[in-house]
Design a protein around this motif. Structure first.
Motif, mmCIF file in Angstrom:
data_model
loop_
_atom_site.group_PDB
_atom_site.id
_atom_site.type_symbol
_atom_site.label_atom_id
_atom_site.label_comp_id
_atom_site.label_asym_id
_atom_site.label_seq_id
_atom_site.Cartn_x
_atom_site.Cartn_y
_atom_site.Cartn_z
ATOM 1 N N LEU A 1 0.817 -1.213 0.000
ATOM 2 C CA LEU A 1 0.000 0.000 0.000
ATOM 3 C C LEU A 1 0.850 1.263 0.000
ATOM 4 O O LEU A 1 0.516 2.246 -0.678
ATOM 5 C CB LEU A 1 -0.930 -0.006 1.223
ATOM 6 N N TRP A 2 1.963 1.239 0.737
ATOM 7 C CA TRP A 2 2.824 2.417 0.803
ATOM 8 C C TRP A 2 3.432 2.725 -0.570
ATOM 9 O O TRP A 2 3.455 3.882 -1.004
ATOM 10 C CB TRP A 2 3.913 2.215 1.842
ATOM 11 N N GLU A 3 3.897 1.696 -1.261
ATOM 12 C CA GLU A 3 4.462 1.922 -2.589
ATOM 13 C C GLU A 3 3.408 2.475 -3.534
ATOM 14 O O GLU A 3 3.653 3.427 -4.279
ATOM 15 C CB GLU A 3 5.055 0.631 -3.164
ATOM 16 N N ARG A 4 2.201 1.873 -3.515
ATOM 17 C CA ARG A 4 1.140 2.359 -4.403
ATOM 18 C C ARG A 4 0.775 3.805 -4.068
ATOM 19 O O ARG A 4 0.505 4.609 -4.974
ATOM 20 C CB ARG A 4 -0.120 1.485 -4.272
ATOM 21 N N LEU A 5 0.766 4.140 -2.776
ATOM 22 C CA LEU A 5 0.404 5.503 -2.374
ATOM 23 C C LEU A 5 1.415 6.513 -2.892
ATOM 24 O O LEU A 5 1.047 7.578 -3.418
ATOM 25 C CB LEU A 5 0.312 5.590 -0.847
ATOM 26 N N ILE B 1 8.596 1.207 -7.801
ATOM 27 C CA ILE B 1 9.738 1.980 -7.292
ATOM 28 C C ILE B 1 10.492 1.244 -6.191
ATOM 29 O O ILE B 1 11.541 1.712 -5.753
ATOM 30 C CB ILE B 1 9.285 3.367 -6.804
ATOM 31 N N ALA B 2 9.972 0.104 -5.735
ATOM 32 C CA ALA B 2 10.662 -0.734 -4.743
ATOM 33 C C ALA B 2 11.154 0.075 -3.546
ATOM 34 O O ALA B 2 12.294 -0.043 -3.110
ATOM 35 C CB ALA B 2 11.826 -1.481 -5.405
ATOM 36 N N ASN B 3 10.265 0.904 -3.010
ATOM 37 C CA ASN B 3 10.615 1.711 -1.841
ATOM 38 C C ASN B 3 10.251 1.020 -0.527
ATOM 39 O O ASN B 3 10.581 1.522 0.555
ATOM 40 C CB ASN B 3 9.922 3.072 -1.904
ATOM 41 N N ALA B 4 9.577 -0.136 -0.627
ATOM 42 C CA ALA B 4 9.188 -0.873 0.578
ATOM 43 C C ALA B 4 9.203 -2.365 0.289
ATOM 44 O O ALA B 4 8.819 -2.800 -0.799
ATOM 45 C CB ALA B 4 7.794 -0.445 1.041
ATOM 46 N N ALA C 1 15.094 9.540 -10.082
ATOM 47 C CA ALA C 1 15.431 9.268 -8.683
ATOM 48 C C ALA C 1 15.651 7.775 -8.445
ATOM 49 O O ALA C 1 16.635 7.370 -7.799
ATOM 50 C CB ALA C 1 14.334 9.798 -7.770
ATOM 51 N N ILE C 2 14.747 6.929 -8.978
ATOM 52 C CA ILE C 2 14.880 5.489 -8.780
ATOM 53 C C ILE C 2 16.050 4.946 -9.596
ATOM 54 O O ILE C 2 16.775 4.045 -9.161
ATOM 55 C CB ILE C 2 13.571 4.755 -9.140
ATOM 56 N N TRP C 3 16.257 5.502 -10.788
ATOM 57 C CA TRP C 3 17.425 5.122 -11.608
ATOM 58 C C TRP C 3 18.713 5.335 -10.817
ATOM 59 O O TRP C 3 19.578 4.447 -10.772
ATOM 60 C CB TRP C 3 17.444 5.947 -12.888
ATOM 61 N N ASN C 4 18.832 6.486 -10.188
ATOM 62 C CA ASN C 4 20.045 6.794 -9.430
ATOM 63 C C ASN C 4 20.245 5.829 -8.270
ATOM 64 O O ASN C 4 21.371 5.412 -7.969
ATOM 65 C CB ASN C 4 19.991 8.231 -8.918
ATOM 66 N N GLN C 5 19.147 5.439 -7.612
ATOM 67 C CA GLN C 5 19.243 4.468 -6.517
ATOM 68 C C GLN C 5 19.693 3.109 -7.036
ATOM 69 O O GLN C 5 20.538 2.449 -6.429
ATOM 70 C CB GLN C 5 17.887 4.347 -5.810
ATOM 71 N N THR D 1 15.665 -0.510 -16.022
ATOM 72 C CA THR D 1 15.120 0.840 -16.197
ATOM 73 C C THR D 1 14.918 1.482 -14.831
ATOM 74 O O THR D 1 15.178 0.877 -13.791
ATOM 75 C CB THR D 1 13.767 0.812 -16.928
ATOM 76 N N GLY D 2 14.397 2.701 -14.854
ATOM 77 C CA GLY D 2 14.092 3.370 -13.601
ATOM 78 C C GLY D 2 12.862 2.789 -12.937
ATOM 79 O O GLY D 2 12.938 2.184 -11.871
ATOM 80 N N ILE D 3 11.689 2.934 -13.596
ATOM 81 C CA ILE D 3 10.443 2.548 -12.933
ATOM 82 C C ILE D 3 9.498 1.715 -13.797
ATOM 83 O O ILE D 3 8.504 1.202 -13.280
ATOM 84 C CB ILE D 3 9.678 3.799 -12.447
ATOM 85 N N CYS D 4 9.774 1.566 -15.094
ATOM 86 C CA CYS D 4 8.800 0.903 -15.979
ATOM 87 C C CYS D 4 9.145 -0.564 -16.224
ATOM 88 O O CYS D 4 10.306 -0.962 -16.180
ATOM 89 C CB CYS D 4 8.691 1.642 -17.312
ATOM 90 N N HIS D 5 8.108 -1.359 -16.513
ATOM 91 C CA HIS D 5 8.285 -2.770 -16.859
ATOM 92 C C HIS D 5 8.381 -2.969 -18.363
ATOM 93 O O HIS D 5 8.937 -3.965 -18.823
ATOM 94 C CB HIS D 5 7.123 -3.596 -16.298
ATOM 95 N N TYR D 6 7.805 -2.032 -19.125
ATOM 96 C CA TYR D 6 7.871 -2.066 -20.585
ATOM 97 C C TYR D 6 8.150 -0.648 -21.068
ATOM 98 O O TYR D 6 7.496 0.303 -20.631
ATOM 99 C CB TYR D 6 6.565 -2.609 -21.185
ATOM 100 N N THR D 7 9.110 -0.496 -21.957
ATOM 101 C CA THR D 7 9.596 0.838 -22.322
ATOM 102 C C THR D 7 8.697 1.579 -23.296
ATOM 103 O O THR D 7 8.822 2.790 -23.443
ATOM 104 C CB THR D 7 11.004 0.746 -22.934
ATOM 105 N N ARG D 8 7.831 0.874 -24.014
ATOM 106 C CA ARG D 8 6.935 1.506 -24.993
ATOM 107 C C ARG D 8 7.715 2.361 -26.000
ATOM 108 O O ARG D 8 7.271 3.423 -26.414
ATOM 109 C CB ARG D 8 5.890 2.370 -24.279
ATOM 110 N N GLY D 9 8.895 1.870 -26.360
ATOM 111 C CA GLY D 9 9.689 2.567 -27.359
ATOM 112 C C GLY D 9 10.589 3.658 -26.799
ATOM 113 O O GLY D 9 11.384 4.246 -27.543
ATOM 114 N N CYS D 10 10.503 3.961 -25.532
ATOM 115 C CA CYS D 10 11.354 4.987 -24.919
ATOM 116 C C CYS D 10 12.797 4.473 -24.849
ATOM 117 O O CYS D 10 13.045 3.327 -24.490
ATOM 118 C CB CYS D 10 10.853 5.320 -23.510
ATOM 119 N N GLY D 11 13.755 5.331 -25.189
ATOM 120 C CA GLY D 11 15.150 4.902 -25.203
ATOM 121 C C GLY D 11 16.004 5.508 -24.105
ATOM 122 O O GLY D 11 17.222 5.322 -24.094
#
Length: 424
Positions: free
Chosen positions: A61-65, A83-86, A172-176, A138-148
């Protein structure tokens, strides 16, 4: 050698199915393997569960929030971002301490946090991480949708409101993740050659070992059976050609229902006789929602957990169609082929690795509904359908059998242990 396979769920979702099958394949090959999950769904002794604690629910719940807030309180993309913050620290568990190798799979939505993963790596045990999607790279996505951007550094994420910014949540998540991976070695395994290639483009995984090993399937369970008997058990027509579509949630845009609908309607228009001799079976949730849009009779089978019934569904079909817009190595195509059902899909992701064009199915041009319709008709009208079916089974036996996949993973484990020993 003792392997601990870590996955959020025991059975729900493609990664869970693949991880469970790998555990069985390893055990059948003489390797002691256990699963550790947050969501245990059986009484299987080789599957352990996180300790009972109200924190497990809170982690989710905390991650979703936090994600919800970054989405400006919109539900759009809410479950496409992690984001794997919890998460839970598993390093004190008996199953962890007894294992020689920790094998991560899909560990999102409150199972493990980045800090949890750091503790696993600091334990000194070799870590293998099977990528069921691109999230680890990646930082936060499971599928890039063409983003490079993952090739350099994630920013301006298209999943965030307004297309994100130069220093948004993905950054932020990429840097972590980058700090975590710069300090430790992980043996990454992609489920397809396509995903291996994508992972190697990621700036995040530079210097890490990356290879590809497909998911396994138990061919003692998934194999050809009598088509007419399977149809009778499912109460499907025994005198029609059956086109099958399968997805956990059939309305998921990524699975390509819009293209499937368009292709079926074109097929019915170009071949009027199809309305009399073809029907569609849909396995998955929300099948009733899409049925009125299709030009052929539809049999919604709903969401099914019973493996024997799922095998019946595949065996009842004449062709399986999965027009995914982005996919790794779909278990559904593997399952259909193991049951002798030729498959049709787009040339995207790992699908062309599974379907040999016009040998055991048809690979259509990407996002081309007309070619998809051509492929469906090509399979159903093929004069040597039995050969197509035999080739589908042969492909699975050669590439995805338990023995074949287990032996390749044992090589990965040995290399991971050798690297850890060398570093020590």
């Amino acid at each position: 050698m003792k392997i601990l396979i870590v996955n959020t769920s025991e059975r729900t979702g493609g990664a869970a199915v693949a991880a469970n099958r790998l555990m069985k394949a390893l055990n059948n090959s003489g390797v002691k393997a256990k699963m550790l999950v947050r969501d245990k769904e059986s009484d299987t002794l080789t599957v352990a569960q996180l300790p009972k604690s109200p924190m497990k629910r809170w982690h989710f719940l905390w991650e979703r929030l936090v994600v919800f807030c970054h989405l400006h309180f919109s539900k759009q993309h809410l479950f496409e971002i992690d984001i794997a913050n919890a998460g839970t620290d598993i390093t004190n568990m008996r199953e962890f301490q007894e294992a020689d190798i920790i094998h991560l799979h899909w560990i999102n939505q409150g199972m493990l946090s980045l800090n949890s993963i750091r503790k696993i790596l600091r334990s000194g045990k070799p870590v293998v991480w099977t990528m069921h999607d691109i999230w680890p790279a990646t930082g936060i996505c499971h599928y890039t949708r063409g983003c490079g951007y993952f090739k350099t550094a994630c920013k301006q994420c298209q999943l965030l409101p307004g297309g994100g910014s130069a220093n948004d949540l993905s950054t932020a998540i990429w840097n972590q993740k980058q700090k975590l991976l710069s300090e430790h070695h992980i043996s990454f395994v992609a489920c397809s050659k396509w995903l291996e290639g994508e992972a190697k483009k990621s700036a995040l995984l530079q210097g890490q070992h990356i290879c590809s090993v497909p998911n396994p399937i138990d061919t003692h369970i998934y194999h050809p059976e009598d088509k007419q008997q399977a149809r009778q058990r499912l109460e499907l027509p025994t005198d029609k050609r059956i086109i099958l579509f399968v997805s956990q949630r059939v309305t998921d845009d990524r699975k390509g229902m819009a293209y499937f609908t368009d292709a079926i309607n074109r097929l019915a228009e170009q071949h009027p006789e199809a309305r009399e001799n073809m029907v569609i079976a849909i396995l998955g949730g929300h099948a009733e929602d899409v049925a009125p849009q299709l030009a052929l009779p539809v049999y919604p089978l709903g969401y099914v957990n019973d493996e024997k019934r799922i095998v019946d569904v595949y065996n009842a079909a004449d062709v399986f169609v999965l027009p995914s817009l982005e996919d790794n190595l779909p278990n559904t195509i593997m399952e259909a082929m193991a049951c002798g059902v030729p498959c049709v899909g787009f040339r995207v992701g790992g699908i062309p690795e599974m379907i040999d064009h016009q040998k055991n199915g048809y690979v259509a041009r990407f996002r081309d509904a007309d070619d998809l319709a051509t492929g469906i008709n090509w399979v159903l009208s093929n004069t040597d359908y039995a050969q197509l079916s035999q080739q589908a089974v042969h492909q699975v036996n050669m590439s995805y059998s338990q023995r074949s996949v287990a032996s390749r993973y044992i090589e990965v484990y040995n290399q991971a242990m050798a690297y850890k020993h060398y570093k020590i």
